[in-house]
Design a protein around this motif. Sequence first.
Motif, PDB file in Angstrom:
ATOM      1  N   ARG A   1       0.830  -1.209   0.000  1.00 11.61           N
ATOM      2  CA  ARG A   1       0.000   0.000   0.000  1.00 11.61           C
ATOM      3  C   ARG A   1       0.862   1.255   0.000  1.00 11.61           C
ATOM      4  NH1 ARG A   1      -3.147  -3.313   3.452  1.00 11.61           N
ATOM      5  NH2 ARG A   1      -2.181  -2.464   5.345  1.00 11.61           N
ATOM      6  N   GLU A   2       1.952   1.225   0.782  1.00 13.05           N
ATOM      7  CA  GLU A   2       2.846   2.386   0.825  1.00 13.05           C
ATOM      8  C   GLU A   2       3.506   2.602  -0.528  1.00 13.05           C
ATOM      9  OE1 GLU A   2       4.480   5.724   2.680  1.00 13.05           O
ATOM     10  OE2 GLU A   2       2.933   4.341   3.407  1.00 13.05           O
ATOM     11  N   TRP A   3       3.847   1.511  -1.212  1.00  8.64           N
ATOM     12  CA  TRP A   3       4.459   1.635  -2.540  1.00  8.64           C
ATOM     13  C   TRP A   3       3.474   2.228  -3.542  1.00  8.64           C
ATOM     14  CZ3 TRP A   3       8.770  -1.636  -4.874  1.00  8.64           C
ATOM     15  CH2 TRP A   3       9.818  -1.785  -3.956  1.00  8.64           C
ATOM     16  N   VAL A   4       2.200   1.864  -3.448  1.00 10.13           N
ATOM     17  CA  VAL A   4       1.190   2.459  -4.328  1.00 10.13           C
ATOM     18  C   VAL A   4       1.128   3.964  -4.099  1.00 10.13           C
ATOM     19  CG1 VAL A   4      -1.277   2.575  -4.836  1.00 10.13           C
ATOM     20  CG2 VAL A   4      -0.184   0.356  -4.550  1.00 10.13           C
ATOM     21  N   ALA A   5       1.127   4.366  -2.821  1.00 16.88           N
ATOM     22  CA  ALA A   5       1.115   5.795  -2.503  1.00 16.88           C
ATOM     23  C   ALA A   5       2.381   6.477  -3.002  1.00 16.88           C
ATOM     24  CB  ALA A   5       0.962   5.993  -0.991  1.00 16.88           C
ATOM     25  N   ASN A   6       3.514   5.791  -2.860  1.00 21.44           N
ATOM     26  CA  ASN A   6       4.785   6.364  -3.289  1.00 21.44           C
ATOM     27  C   ASN A   6       4.782   6.635  -4.796  1.00 21.44           C
ATOM     28  OD1 ASN A   6       7.389   7.219  -2.378  1.00 21.44           O
ATOM     29  ND2 ASN A   6       8.314   5.414  -3.294  1.00 21.44           N
ATOM     30  N   LEU A   7       4.300   5.654  -5.570  1.00 24.81           N
ATOM     31  CA  LEU A   7       4.290   5.799  -7.024  1.00 24.81           C
ATOM     32  C   LEU A   7       3.236   6.794  -7.490  1.00 24.81           C
ATOM     33  CD1 LEU A   7       4.687   2.065  -8.108  1.00 24.81           C
ATOM     34  CD2 LEU A   7       6.322   3.907  -8.532  1.00 24.81           C
ATOM     35  N   GLY A   8       2.097   6.836  -6.786  1.00 30.18           N
ATOM     36  CA  GLY A   8       0.992   7.643  -7.267  1.00 30.18           C
ATOM     37  C   GLY A   8       0.980   9.077  -6.790  1.00 30.18           C
ATOM     38  N   SER A   9       1.627   9.366  -5.655  1.00 29.54           N
ATOM     39  CA  SER A   9       1.433  10.688  -5.037  1.00 29.54           C
ATOM     40  C   SER A   9       2.712  11.466  -4.763  1.00 29.54           C
ATOM     41  CB  SER A   9       0.664  10.523  -3.721  1.00 29.54           C
ATOM     42  OG  SER A   9      -0.594   9.923  -3.947  1.00 29.54           O
ATOM     43  N   ARG A  10       3.883  10.829  -4.804  1.00 30.53           N
ATOM     44  CA  ARG A  10       5.114  11.545  -4.496  1.00 30.53           C
ATOM     45  C   ARG A  10       5.872  11.886  -5.766  1.00 30.53           C
ATOM     46  NH1 ARG A  10       5.364   7.468  -0.066  1.00 30.53           N
ATOM     47  NH2 ARG A  10       4.674   8.572   1.805  1.00 30.53           N
ATOM     48  N   ASP A  11       6.616  12.999  -5.710  1.00 30.71           N
ATOM     49  CA  ASP A  11       7.441  13.346  -6.865  1.00 30.71           C
ATOM     50  C   ASP A  11       8.697  12.482  -6.868  1.00 30.71           C
ATOM     51  OD1 ASP A  11       9.215  14.441  -4.991  1.00 30.71           O
ATOM     52  OD2 ASP A  11       8.664  16.509  -5.425  1.00 30.71           O
ATOM     53  N   ALA A  12       9.518  12.635  -7.896  1.00 36.16           N
ATOM     54  CA  ALA A  12      10.669  11.744  -8.092  1.00 36.16           C
ATOM     55  C   ALA A  12      11.633  11.795  -6.913  1.00 36.16           C
ATOM     56  CB  ALA A  12      11.394  12.117  -9.386  1.00 36.16           C
TER      57      ALA A  12
END
Length: 264
Positions: free
Chosen positions: A136-147
């Motif tokens: 779930r954290e990885w989904v948030a990382n890919l979908g909501s954080r910049d590079a």
Amino acid sequence: MPAQKLIERLQALIGLSEADRNKLVNMPNTVKTLADGEYVLREGDRAFHCAIVMNGFLVGQKVVRGRNQILSVYVPGDVPDLHTLHLLRMDHDVCSAGPSTIALVPHTFLSNLLMNSPTLTHAFWRETLVDAAICREWVANLGSRDALSRVAHVFCELAARLEVVGLLQNDQFRLPFTQQNLADVCGLSTVHINRTVQELRRGGLIEWKGGVVTLFRRTELARVAEFVPEYLHLSDGKRPEIRTPPVGAFRGDFRNEARKPATQ
């Protein structure tokens, strides 16, 4: 000992009795050494064993429209295909990132083990829930954080997970990934990964050289990453001592520092 890191990992989640530790120590297993890119299981394979990572890193991955996406990274002590005890057919690939060593334990033994040990059943069930939390954290990382935050978050998470099994020393850990591996984790191009890693380096937060990552200012890196380690659900004694301030409290200053010309 094939189960050593697994025992350390489970001890970080739930205390194990001496009897349960002995059961894990005496598991029947086949040790296998993998080369970089060698597959443990491919999508569509039927699994008859579970793999315990002894050394190195495994990744779960899937090719979508010709592009590889790394879905998960597994460190020593992890069991990347534990779900195959109940879901026998693989829906993604598991392979080695860099050289690695695994121990293959038969499903038949693990099923009997869990039927006869409520504590180990609880520990393995909790392990699958933590794996889902990381997903779930990885989904948030890919979908909501910049590079920048995305890449920093990966370094923070790997450091925290490796620390649990004694593989973080002086804020350093071995990472045999290529820039392409990191690009496949973060959903970025290798060019973008190179620029982002250089920005973290210029900001004095990390060094990644010769397969070794050094975290110079771990708390500040966590601020950039917006990394809050609670989703790893570690015991109090294993949780990283990271105090993360509100989002944005550090980012502007870091970006300004990172863009300054390097001093000789």
